[in-house]
Scaffold this active site. Structure first.
Site, PDB file in Angstrom:
ATOM      1  N   LYS A  65     -11.152 -29.866  31.332  1.00 57.01           N
ATOM      2  CA  LYS A  65     -10.196 -29.244  30.410  1.00 57.01           C
ATOM      3  C   LYS A  65      -9.683 -27.879  30.900  1.00 57.01           C
ATOM      4  O   LYS A  65      -8.539 -27.523  30.653  1.00 57.01           O
ATOM      5  CB  LYS A  65     -10.815 -29.095  29.019  1.00 57.01           C
ATOM      6  CG  LYS A  65     -10.998 -30.432  28.308  1.00 57.01           C
ATOM      7  CD  LYS A  65     -11.525 -30.237  26.907  1.00 57.01           C
ATOM      8  CE  LYS A  65     -11.778 -31.590  26.254  1.00 57.01           C
ATOM      9  NZ  LYS A  65     -12.225 -31.471  24.873  1.00 57.01           N
ATOM     10  N   GLY A 129     -19.391 -22.138  23.594  1.00 60.21           N
ATOM     11  CA  GLY A 129     -18.849 -22.646  24.853  1.00 60.21           C
ATOM     12  C   GLY A 129     -17.402 -23.087  24.689  1.00 60.21           C
ATOM     13  O   GLY A 129     -16.726 -22.719  23.724  1.00 60.21           O
TER      14      GLY A 129
HETATM   15  P1  ATR Z   1     -18.960 -27.177  25.961  1.00 57.79           P
HETATM   16  O1  ATR Z   1     -17.706 -27.343  26.757  1.00 57.79           O
HETATM   17  O2  ATR Z   1     -19.564 -28.465  25.465  1.00 57.79           O
HETATM   18  O3  ATR Z   1     -18.836 -26.177  24.907  1.00 57.79           O
HETATM   19  P2  ATR Z   1     -20.522 -25.274  27.404  1.00 57.79           P
HETATM   20  O4  ATR Z   1     -19.366 -24.364  27.627  1.00 57.79           O
HETATM   21  O5  ATR Z   1     -21.520 -25.498  28.499  1.00 57.79           O
HETATM   22  O6  ATR Z   1     -20.047 -26.724  27.037  1.00 57.79           O
HETATM   23  O7  ATR Z   1     -21.296 -24.780  26.086  1.00 57.79           O
HETATM   24  C1  ATR Z   1     -22.423 -25.421  25.578  1.00 57.79           C
HETATM   25  C2  ATR Z   1     -22.847 -24.723  24.297  1.00 57.79           C
HETATM   26  O8  ATR Z   1     -24.005 -25.356  23.744  1.00 57.79           O
HETATM   27  C3  ATR Z   1     -23.236 -23.273  24.503  1.00 57.79           C
HETATM   28  O9  ATR Z   1     -22.959 -22.559  23.328  1.00 57.79           O
HETATM   29  C4  ATR Z   1     -24.752 -23.387  24.727  1.00 57.79           C
HETATM   30  O10 ATR Z   1     -25.441 -22.185  24.486  1.00 57.79           O
HETATM   31  P3  ATR Z   1     -25.486 -21.052  25.647  1.00 57.79           P
HETATM   32  O11 ATR Z   1     -24.119 -20.421  25.671  1.00 57.79           O
HETATM   33  O12 ATR Z   1     -26.529 -20.112  25.234  1.00 57.79           O
HETATM   34  O13 ATR Z   1     -25.804 -21.801  26.923  1.00 57.79           O
HETATM   35  C5  ATR Z   1     -25.073 -24.411  23.685  1.00 57.79           C
HETATM   36  N1  ATR Z   1     -26.337 -25.139  23.901  1.00 57.79           N
HETATM   37  C6  ATR Z   1     -26.592 -26.085  24.827  1.00 57.79           C
HETATM   38  N2  ATR Z   1     -27.844 -26.580  24.698  1.00 57.79           N
HETATM   39  C7  ATR Z   1     -28.416 -25.909  23.659  1.00 57.79           C
HETATM   40  C8  ATR Z   1     -29.704 -25.960  23.006  1.00 57.79           C
HETATM   41  N3  ATR Z   1     -30.667 -26.801  23.407  1.00 57.79           N
HETATM   42  N4  ATR Z   1     -29.913 -25.128  21.955  1.00 57.79           N
HETATM   43  C9  ATR Z   1     -28.947 -24.273  21.548  1.00 57.79           C
HETATM   44  N5  ATR Z   1     -27.719 -24.188  22.114  1.00 57.79           N
HETATM   45  C10 ATR Z   1     -27.444 -24.990  23.152  1.00 57.79           C
END
Ligand code: ATR
Length: 278
Positions: A65, A129
């Protein structure tokens, strides 16, 4: 026949071909819609090849994206805000236009399909994210009283607040926090925009964050069983809990409208997708 596709990597399990093919038959539009797995290192090149082979547009999904956003000649205001593009339009003059229909897909599913009120409500968004950035503009346009973004990495939530505060200062108290800071307030609406569900996890939330009328919405979906966040919400007595299948269908309907100028009906399709999961 006009050709469209969803592009991503991986793409095997995408429901978009089924969705757009049904939209086309429902609206009497003659088009072909495929799922194409593109190569991480040659995204732009491969998109330009699709244009040469006569494609009229593509939907873009993970992980492309942002790359799609970067290669457009013009962007809609909502795509600019989102920093990401999920719909590319290959125009007759050879230019590539980019739009983002994820946010409108989310708010349309909430407001129109589920009759959820966002205006003047206290909203908690989990995650900071790309998925969350993509929907913040349309959510804030609904003028909630409060919108808190909670994230594991606090700085990412703070960056989003900095980006959106100025435009929505008058209508919404927009703020960021870490999960450990939650618990003082109850929220009317909690939206999960994290990818924690991919590992069947839920962000660490206090149990008493839900009031008796709280509604939960997971931007992830699963046509076969409740998602981890929907289960979490149901077990803690949320008034209602939804997954993001409706958001998927509504973002597709908006993309279809952009390409074809006709708005398909989404109700029957959503029932069909639940009854006969791909
Ligand atoms: P996307 O495009 O799906 O938003 P991303 O930019 O990698 O992908 O963001 C993933 C989001 O899920 C982030 O907010 C991440 O938290 P961090 O910014 O601290 O990494 C969150 N996330 C992923 N796994 C998680 C978990 N097990 N518990 C809480 N938050 C999680």
């Amino acid at each position: 026949m006009d050709r469209y596709a969803v592009v991503g990597n991986p793409i095997k399990h995408s429901l978009s071909p089924q969705i757009h093919t049904q939209f086309a038959s429902e609206t009497g539009q003659s088009l072909e819609y495929l799922a194409l797995e593109l190569d991480n290192d040659h995204f732009e090149e491969q998109i330009r090849q699709l244009i040469v082979s006569g494609y009229k547009g593509v939907n873009v999904t993970v992980p492309f994206k942002e790359k799609a956003w970067a290669m457009t000649d013009r962007l809609s205001p909502r795509a600019k805000d989102a920093g990401a593009v999920n719909t590319l339009i290959f125009q007759q003059d050879g230019q590539i236009a980019g739009d983002n229909t994820d946010g409108i897909g989310l708010t349309r599913d909430m407001i129109t399909n589920h009759k959820i009120l966002i205006r003047h409500r206290k909203v908690l968004v989990l995650g900071a994210g790309g998925a969350v950035r993509g929907v913040l503009g349309p959510l804030l346009s609904q003028k909630p009283e409060l919108l808190t973004i909670a994230n594991r990495t606090l700085e990412r939530a703070e960056t989003l607040v900095d980006q959106f505060t100025e435009s929505y200062l008058e209508s919404t108290d927009l703020n960021a926090c870490a999960y450990q800071e939650l618990g003082r307030d109850k929220f009317d609406l909690i939206i999960n925009g994290t990818s924690a569900g991919l590992n069947n996890e839920v962000p660490p939330l206090p149990d008493d964050i839900l009031g008796i009328n709280s509604i939960c919405y997971d931007m992830m979906y699963n046509t076969r069983q409740p998602t981890a966040f929907v289960k979490w919400a149901q077990e803690r007595g949320a008034l209602r809990a939804f997954d993001g299948l409706g958001m998927l269908v509504e973002q597709a309907a908006e993309a279809f409208f952009i390409w074809r100028g006709v708005r398909p009906d989404t109700t029957q399709l959503m029932t069909d997708l639940r009854k006969h999961p791909a």
